[in-house]
Scaffold this motif. Structure first.
Motif, mmCIF file in Angstrom:
data_model
loop_
_atom_site.group_PDB
_atom_site.id
_atom_site.type_symbol
_atom_site.label_atom_id
_atom_site.label_comp_id
_atom_site.label_asym_id
_atom_site.label_seq_id
_atom_site.Cartn_x
_atom_site.Cartn_y
_atom_site.Cartn_z
ATOM 1 N N THR A 1 12.671 -89.567 18.978
ATOM 2 C CA THR A 1 11.219 -89.478 19.083
ATOM 3 C C THR A 1 10.715 -88.143 18.544
ATOM 4 O O THR A 1 9.645 -88.069 17.942
ATOM 5 C CB THR A 1 10.800 -89.652 20.565
ATOM 6 N N GLN B 1 7.621 -89.166 15.191
ATOM 7 C CA GLN B 1 6.744 -89.669 16.252
ATOM 8 C C GLN B 1 6.590 -91.191 16.196
ATOM 9 O O GLN B 1 6.315 -91.837 17.203
ATOM 10 C CB GLN B 1 5.351 -89.036 16.120
ATOM 11 N N ARG C 1 13.785 -97.624 22.622
ATOM 12 C CA ARG C 1 13.778 -97.692 24.086
ATOM 13 C C ARG C 1 15.191 -97.575 24.640
ATOM 14 O O ARG C 1 15.398 -97.150 25.759
ATOM 15 C CB ARG C 1 13.109 -98.983 24.550
ATOM 16 N N ASN D 1 10.211 -95.231 18.089
ATOM 17 C CA ASN D 1 10.053 -95.368 19.525
ATOM 18 C C ASN D 1 11.192 -96.192 20.116
ATOM 19 O O ASN D 1 10.972 -97.248 20.699
ATOM 20 C CB ASN D 1 8.694 -96.014 19.830
#
Ligand SMILES: [Zn+2]
Length: 405
Positions: free
Chosen positions: A283, A287, A292, A290
């Protein structure tokens, strides 16, 4: 009346003998008294007395052995001893980030029920933590028509700095507070004896009892999931350190003033290798990324994402550095890399092996064997159950009345 020092010593000696006999029976399916005496190099009378005590405590039972051969002079069938599986119900519980995994086993370690209790929050106050443990144990017990009152013991595996002997947790990423005396808090919600232990130590126990560590004297287990843990088995015994914090491999420093670790310090190994570190790094570098889970990063790297490959590559290099330090410190027979997450490939690649080799000071003998063992949270809980059986055994042996033998 106070017991004299001499009688105290003789009670301790008797309990030590009982535990040795019990451990020997546990390590076999079934065994005769005479074979126990011979294996432990002790007198048959001592074994007869110890086994009578263990039978009276419900820990072992007699079972018929093979009938004697016709040619044998002995007319009576052999009587063997084995653990009394049905005598005590114990639970193992592993606290992970998103769930508590519970396994209920009989006294021989046979699984009877398992249950995954989802967690609303990864970090809990000690009070919520203990209430959640109670709820998870209740759910698992109900599956086989039992209640909390039917449990003879539970062992709880948690990440962090744990003084197992005193049920004291100095720090854990699962708790919102430091320095918690669970010896005081657990009995408020859990009616049976409860034992809290570092989760990597429980995996080492599981490996020793059921996994790749079986029969090994000196081995290390490195656990990799949210953080990085280490279980050290030296001469067949788990090494915990003086304050229960002796194996914090995840917080071994690999970089001066490096990445921020969840323990609050900088440059720790797990700040480069743990799940959270990999996801954070992805991250930070972009940016728009993402991920998880670590599996997401793998998928990206496989599909040619240079950044994902570089994050995994750096983790592998740091990990290799750490493993070479472990080999230099312990010279183990085997290192077991144990993790539930999908894929440890980046920690077991040729580049990592080269990094390990270049950091090991003994270049004249082959590297110790490095094995990868994937197992889920239920296996961690199984290690916890093995620890609970051990601890319940110790308590039951201590409870045997002095006049029993
Ligand atoms: Zn740290």
């Amino acid at each position: 009346m106070l017991k004299s020092k001499a009688s105290q010593t003789s009670i301790e000696q008797r309990n030590t003998t009982r535990m040795r006999v019990l451990d020997h029976i546990r390590s076999r399916d079934s065994v005769s008294r005479i074979d126990i005496a011979s294996a432990l190099q002790t007198s048959p009378a001592t074994v007869t007395s110890a086994t009578a005590d263990l039978i009276s405590a419900g820990l072992i039972k007699e079972v018929p052995g093979d009938p004697p051969l016709k040619s044998s002079k002995r007319g009576r069938p052999r009587v063997l001893l084995q653990l009394d599986g049905g005598s005590y119900l114990v639970a193992g519980l592993k606290v992970a980030r998103h769930a508590m995994s519970v396994i209920l086993v009989d006294f021989q370690g046979t699984p009877l029920a398992s249950y995954n209790h989802p967690l609303a929050d990864a970090q809990m106050t000690p009070e919520v933590f203990v209430r959640t443990i109670r709820d998870a144990l209740q759910e698992a017990s109900a599956q086989i028509g039992k209640t909390l009152e039917d449990l003879s013991g539970v062992s709880i595996g948690i990440a962090g700095l744990v003084d197992a002997e005193n049920n004291f947790v100095h720090w854990s990423s699962s708790l919102t507070e430091r320095n918690i005396d669970f010896g005081q808090i657990l009995p408020k919600e859990i009616p049976c004896p409860a034992f809290i232990e570092n989760d990597a130590n429980l995996v080492a126990k599981a490996e020793q009892h059921f996994g790749y560590g079986k029969g090994l004297k000196n081995f290390l287990v490195v656990t990799i999931e949210h953080g990085v843990g280490l279980g050290i088995v030296l001469d067949g015994q788990l090494y915990r350190g003086e304050r229960g914090c002796g194996a914090e491999f995840g917080h071994a420093k690999v970089q001066l003033d490096g990445a921020l670790c969840q323990c609050g310090q900088r440059g720790c190994l797990e700040a480069y290798v743990g799940d959270y570190a990999l996801i954070r790094e992805m991250t930070v570098v972009d940016q728009n990324q993402n991920p998880r889970t670590v599996a997401d990063i793998y998928d990206k790297a496989r599909s040619g994402d240079v950044m994902a490959a570089s994050v995994l590559g750096r983790a592998g290099q740091m990990f290799g550095l750490g493993i070479s330090n472990l080999i230099n410190l312990f010279d183990p027979e085997c290192i077991i890399l144990s993790g539930g997450q999908k894929g440890l490939e980046h920690l077991y690649s040729d580049e990592v092996m080269t990094r390990i080799r270049s950091g090991v000071v003994n270049v004249d003998t082959p590297l110790p064997e490095i094995k990868v063992h994937h197992w889920g949270d239920q296996m961690w809980a199984k290690g916890a159950a093995a620890y609970a059986i051990e601890q319940v055994s110790i308590l039951k042996v201590k409870d045997i009345p002095a006049h029993a033998s």
